[in-house]
Design an enzyme around this catalytic site. Structure first.
Site, PDB file in Angstrom:
ATOM      1  N   CYS A 109       8.594  30.267 -50.444  1.00 56.90           N
ATOM      2  CA  CYS A 109       7.720  29.368 -51.196  1.00 56.90           C
ATOM      3  C   CYS A 109       6.299  29.901 -51.353  1.00 56.90           C
ATOM      4  CB  CYS A 109       7.686  28.007 -50.518  1.00 56.90           C
ATOM      5  SG  CYS A 109       9.330  27.449 -50.086  1.00 56.90           S
TER       6      CYS A 109
ATOM      7  N   HIS B  69      -0.061  22.686 -50.967  1.00 58.01           N
ATOM      8  CA  HIS B  69       1.352  23.068 -50.983  1.00 58.01           C
ATOM      9  C   HIS B  69       2.161  21.785 -51.219  1.00 58.01           C
ATOM     10  CE1 HIS B  69       4.697  25.684 -50.553  1.00 58.01           C
ATOM     11  NE2 HIS B  69       5.168  25.084 -49.486  1.00 58.01           N
TER      12      HIS B  69
ATOM     13  N   GLU C 186      -0.138  19.969 -43.315  1.00 53.54           N
ATOM     14  CA  GLU C 186      -1.130  20.526 -44.238  1.00 53.54           C
ATOM     15  C   GLU C 186      -2.427  19.714 -44.188  1.00 53.54           C
ATOM     16  OE1 GLU C 186       0.241  20.962 -48.279  1.00 53.54           O
ATOM     17  OE2 GLU C 186      -1.505  22.185 -48.813  1.00 53.54           O
TER      18      GLU C 186
ATOM     19  N   LYS D 278       3.293  19.393 -57.423  1.00 58.31           N
ATOM     20  CA  LYS D 278       4.760  19.407 -57.281  1.00 58.31           C
ATOM     21  C   LYS D 278       5.346  18.038 -57.625  1.00 58.31           C
ATOM     22  CE  LYS D 278       5.424  23.146 -53.915  1.00 58.31           C
ATOM     23  NZ  LYS D 278       4.058  23.525 -53.500  1.00 58.31           N
TER      24      LYS D 278
ATOM     25  N   HIS E 273       9.176  21.713 -56.972  1.00 59.45           N
ATOM     26  CA  HIS E 273       8.863  22.891 -56.164  1.00 59.45           C
ATOM     27  C   HIS E 273       9.543  24.103 -56.806  1.00 59.45           C
ATOM     28  CE1 HIS E 273       8.110  25.623 -53.028  1.00 59.45           C
ATOM     29  NE2 HIS E 273       8.183  24.803 -51.992  1.00 59.45           N
TER      30      HIS E 273
ATOM     31  N   PHE F  60       8.673  28.853 -45.788  1.00 59.19           N
ATOM     32  CA  PHE F  60       9.671  28.948 -44.728  1.00 59.19           C
ATOM     33  C   PHE F  60       9.544  30.338 -44.114  1.00 59.19           C
ATOM     34  CE2 PHE F  60      13.302  25.811 -45.986  1.00 59.19           C
ATOM     35  CZ  PHE F  60      12.505  24.766 -45.590  1.00 59.19           C
TER      36      PHE F  60
END
Lengths: 88, 402
Positions: free
Chosen positions: B162, B294, B305, B326, B331, B390
Site C-alpha cells: 500500500c 492513509h 495513524e 479513500k 484503496h 502491510f
C-alpha cells in the site's frame, strides 16, 4: 468414535495456540491462549474448512458478529449453531 | 541539492478519467465506490469496490497494444499521457538521457495472471498467449512509459504494497534532488479488482461490505479501488528556465520500517516517518496545513495513524486538517499514494481540501479534524501525504505551495 464439534474446534484452537488439545480449557479467552488477530483469522479459516461452513466475521467489528469469540466455549457454541444452520 | 517541482499530473481512477474530473469529484465529495462488475462476483462475499467506470480499452489502445498492456499498464499509460502533455516536456537528446520513470504497483498484471490461471487450471487449456510474461510483469507499466516517451535514464518499479506509490515518488524525488535526473515520471497504478484479487483480500477479513468510512466510529473496513496517478517531477531550475507551469514543490520525503508485524501497523513507525518528512523538508509541525491520510477505514490503521499524527504534531494536531480520500475512490493499493497526491496538489494549488466522506460518528480515538463529508476552502503552505503498508513499510511525502 466420531470426533465431536467441540473436539474439532478445540483441536483447531490448540494448533493456533501452539498447545496440545488437552491443555485447552473451555473458559479460556483467546487472549489467555495468546491467539492474536492473525491467528484468529487463521483459526476461523480452519473452522470454515473443517466444517464446510461460512463464518460471518469482520476483524474491524468483532463485537457486531454473531460469532462470539469471547472464550473457547462461545466459539464452540457458535460453530455448533452455524453447522446446524448451514447443514444440508 | 536541487529543488524539485511537479509540472504535470494525470490520472484515471474511480472518480474520473482525468485530473480535472477527479478534482471536481473530490470537491463535491462524490463517491466512486459501488457494486463490483466482474466475473464470478456471485462467488465473492465482498461485492463492492472502486472500479474505473465507463472505460473501454478499445477506445484508447489498438489490438497490439492491448496484447501487451494489462489493465494496470493501460491505466498507467492514460495517466502518463495526461501528465507529460501537461508538463510540456519533450524527451529528446540529453533530456531523454536524464529522465526516467519510477512507478509503484503491488500486484502488477494481476488481471492477466487471474485470466491465464483460469485458462490453464479451470478451463484445462494447455496454451496461453505468448506475451503473458511481458504483460504481467510488475515493471511492464514503467517500461512502456519509458518506451513510449523515450525516457532513457533511471527507470524501475517499486512494490511495497500500500505504500508502493509513495515509495516510488520518494525515489523519483531523490533522483531529481540529487541531480541524477532532470525529470522523472512517477506515481503508481493498480488493478486488483479481479476475482482472485478480491478473493485474496476477503480472506483477511478486513474488508467492508458496504462502505469505506475512515475515522468514523462505525467504520468497518477497507474497500478496494483501481486506477493510476502519474506525475512529472522536475528540477526547479529546469522548469523555471523553460517557463513551465508549476503545480507545487516536493519538499521532503521520509521512509521508515516498523520491524514489528506483517499486518498490524505501528504508531512509532508511522510517527517516525511523519517526523522524518518534516525534518527533510526543514519545516516545523505548525507549518503543516493539511495531511492526506492513509486512512484505510480499518479499526487498526485509523486509530494508529491519528495517534501518530497527534504525537508528531503535538498541540498543532488540533488545528491541522486530515482527510482520507479513500472514502471516495477506495484503496488503490500500490497506486493509492499517487491518486491521493492529487488531493494534496488540489489543496496547495486551488486551496480546496478534499473531504472524508461517509463520516457518520465521531471516534474518540480519531479526534482530529478529518474534514467530514464536505470539502473546505483553506489557504495552506505545506501538506503531507501518508502511506503505511502491510509489512510495516512507511513512506511520507511533504509538499509545498509555489
Amino acid at each position: 468414535m466420531v470426533e465431536s464439534v467441540k473436539d474439532r474446534v478445540v483441536r483447531i484452537v490448540a494448533e493456533q495456540a501452539l498447545l496440545e488439545p488437552a491443555d485447552i480449557s473451555m473458559d479460556q479467552t483467546l487472549e489467555e491462549l495468546s491467539i492474536d488477530s492473525m491467528a484468529l483469522v487463521e483459526a476461523i479459516f480452519a473452522i470454515e474448512e473443517e466444517f464446510d461452513i461460512s463464518v460471518p466475521f469482520n476483524a474491524n467489528e468483532p463485537e457486531k458478529s454473531s460469532f462470539d469469540i469471547s472464550s473457547v466455549a462461545t466459539i464452540v457454541a457458535a460453530v455448533e449453531t452455524l453447522v446446524k444452520e448451514q447443514s444440508g | 541539492m536541487r529543488r524539485v517541482v511537479i509540472t504535470g499530473a494525470g490520472t484515471i481512477n474511480p472518480l474520473g478519467h482525468s485530473v480535472a474530473a477527479t478534482f471536481e469529484a473530490m470537491r463535491e465529495g462524490r463517491c466512486g465506490i459501488g457494486p463490483l462488475d466482474i466475473r464470478d462476483v456471485d462467488r465473492l462475499s465482498i461485492k463492492i469496490g472502486g472500479q474505473v467506470k465507463d472505460y473501454t480499452p478499445d477506445d484508447r489502445f489498438n489490438r497490439q497494444q492491448q496484447a501487451l498492456y494489462d489493465r494496470f499498464t493501460q491505466f498507467t499509460m492514460i495517466a502518463a499521457k495526461e501528465a507529460i502533455e501537461q508538463s510540456g516536456l519533450e524527451f529528446a537528446g540529453s533530456l531523454a538521457a536524464e529522465a526516467g520513470v519510477v512507478l509503484g504497483t503491488s500486484g502488477g498484471g494481476l488481471t492477466t495472471q487471474d485470466e491465464n490461471y483460469r485458462a490453464v487450471y479451470e478451463e484445462g487449456k494447455n496454451r496461453v498467449h505468448p506475451f503473458i510474461v511481458p504483460k504481467l510483469m510488475n515493471n511492464a507499466a514503467a517500461s512502456h512509459v519509458s518506451m513510449t516517451w523515450n525516457l532513457k535514464g533511471p527507470s524501475f518499479t517499486v512494490a511495497t504494497a500500500c505504500a508502493s506509490s509513495n515509495h516510488a515518488m520518494g525515489q523519483a524525488f531523490w533522483l531529481v534532488r540529487n541531480g541524477a535526473a532532470r525529470a522523472m515520471v512517477t506515481g503508481g497504478s493498480e488493478s486488483m479488482l479481479c476475482f482472485g484479487g478480491v478473493k485474496a483480500w476477503e480472506g483477511l477479513r478486513v474488508m467492508s461490505r458496504d462502505a469505506c468510512r475512515p475515522f468514523s466510529a462505525n467504520r468497518n473496513g477497507m474497500v478496494q479501488g483501481e486506477g493510476a496517478g502519474v506525475f512529472v517531477f522536475e528540477d526547479y531550475e529546469h522548469a523555471n528556465a523553460r517557463g513551465a507551469d508549476i503545480l507545487c514543490e516536493v519538499a521532503g520525503f521520509s521512509m521508515t520500517s516498523d520491524a514489528a508485524d506483517i499486518v498490524m501497523p505501528s504508531q512509532q513507525g508511522a510517527a517516525r516517518a511523519i517526523a522524518g518528512a518534516l525534518r527533510d523538508a526543514r519545516i516545523s509541525p505548525s507549518d503543516v496545513g493539511y495531511i492526506n491520510a492513509h486512512g484505510t477505514g480499518t479499526t487498526a490503521n485509523d486509530k494508529t495513524e491519528c495517534a501518530a499524527v497527534a504525537n508528531v504534531l503535538g498541540s498543532h494536531a488540533d488545528k491541522v486538517m486530515i482527510s482520507s480520500t479513500k472514502s471516495m475512490h477506495g484503496h488503490l493499493i500500490g497506486g493509492t499514494g499517487a491518486v491521493e497526491l492529487l488531493a494534496v496538489v488540489m489543496a496547495l494549488k486551488d486551496g480546496i481540501i478534499a473531504p472524508t466522506i461517509g463520516y457518520e460518528d465521531p471516534d474518540p480515538e480519531c479526534a482530529l479534524d478529518v474534514v467530514p463529508n464536505e470539502a473546505r476552502e483553506a489557504d495552506i503552505s505545506y501538506a503531507l501525504s501518508n502511506a503505511f503498508a502491510f509489512g510495516g513499510l512507511n513512506a511520507v511525502l511533504a509538499l509545498k505551495k509555489i
